[in-house]
Write an enzyme that holds these catalytic residues in place. Structure first.
Site, PDB file in Angstrom:
ATOM      1  N   HIS A  85       0.859  -1.306   0.054  1.00 34.69           N
ATOM      2  CA  HIS A  85      -0.077  -0.081   0.115  1.00 34.69           C
ATOM      3  C   HIS A  85       0.901   1.312   0.009  1.00 34.69           C
ATOM      4  O   HIS A  85       2.159   1.204   0.529  1.00 34.69           O
ATOM      5  CB  HIS A  85      -0.797   0.039   1.298  1.00 34.69           C
ATOM      6  N   GLU A 133      -3.815   3.509  -6.932  1.00 35.12           N
ATOM      7  CA  GLU A 133      -4.484   4.457  -6.092  1.00 35.12           C
ATOM      8  C   GLU A 133      -3.356   5.536  -6.155  1.00 35.12           C
ATOM      9  O   GLU A 133      -2.340   5.349  -5.631  1.00 35.12           O
ATOM     10  CB  GLU A 133      -4.732   3.839  -4.676  1.00 35.12           C
TER      11      GLU A 133
END
Ligand SMILES: O=C(CO)COP(=O)(O)O
Length: 214
Positions: A85, A133
């Site tokens: 992430h 993202e």
């Protein structure tokens, strides 16, 4: 469209959100999963919602203090896991190892990537999906699908050029049903979101809106 809610380390009630997500998934027929803190996985999975971990370590059983073991996550009721992430950056070799660890126990895998180039790199490792993202839009009010639609389209083509079996999700700023519909129009097959649900006064109402256009 798959709606994957990452609770991160927000000070929300994971069981309340999981219960709401399970209710909305059942009434709408839309697939919704909740990625919770490792320590909350068992309580979240007891609600009946599809439960995901936020990461698993690349190691198996052994002398690995502080690891999040894929076996333990699966034992707690998780059926999938995020890997990597922008807020928990891992080296490519570790991402590869975490995918292998997850696959060993049958967890579905979604690797997060910051841009189309990273999407292509991690698609080569054959996870089930990659979530693109842009870090600068994470936690904001504007959805990636309206702020930077090309990044979603480019990530979809970048993944397909490497491995057609890898799904592409998008995330950052997703909080409404319109955001989910436009993500689908750009070629994403799911959305990954956090603050829109985890910081909402009424998470159930947000979840109902997220599925409203599907
Ligand atoms: O990082 C994200 C999900 O993993 C996106 O977060 P937000 O939905 O808060 O932008």
């Amino acid at each position: 469209m798959f709606i994957l809610v990452n609770l991160k380390a927000y000070p929300c009630d994971p069981v309340e959100i999981a219960t709401a997500a399970n209710t909305v998934a059942e009434s709408s027929g839309v697939r919704i999963a909740v990625a919770a803190q490792a320590a909350h996985l068992e309580r979240v999975s007891e609600t009946g919602v599809e439960t995901w971990a936020q990461h698993v370590s690349p190691n198996g059983h052994g002398s690995f203090t502080g690891s999040t073991l894929a076996e333990a996550v699966a034992d707690a009721g998780a059926v999938g896991t995020l890997i990597n992430h922008s807020e928990n950056r891992r080296k490519l070799a570790d991402i590869d190892g975490s995918i292998e660890a997850a696959e060993r126990v049958g967890l579905e895998t979604c690797v997060c990537a910051n841009n189309p180039e990273q999407t292509a790199a991690v698609a080569a490792l054959s996870p089930d999906s990659v979530a693109v993202e842009p870090p600068e839009l994470i936690g904001g009010d504007v959805s990636v699908s309206s702020a930077d639609p090309d990044i979603v389209k480019d990530a979809v083509s970048a993944a397909a050029a490497v491995n057609e079996d890898v799904d592409v999700f998008c995330g950052a700023g997703v909080s409404t049903g319109d955001d989910v519909v436009s993500a689908g129009e750009l070629g994403a097959t799911g959305v990954l979101l956090a603050s829109g649900v985890a910081k909402a006064d009424d998470p159930k109402a947000v979840l109902e809106d997220l599925v409203s256009g599907l």
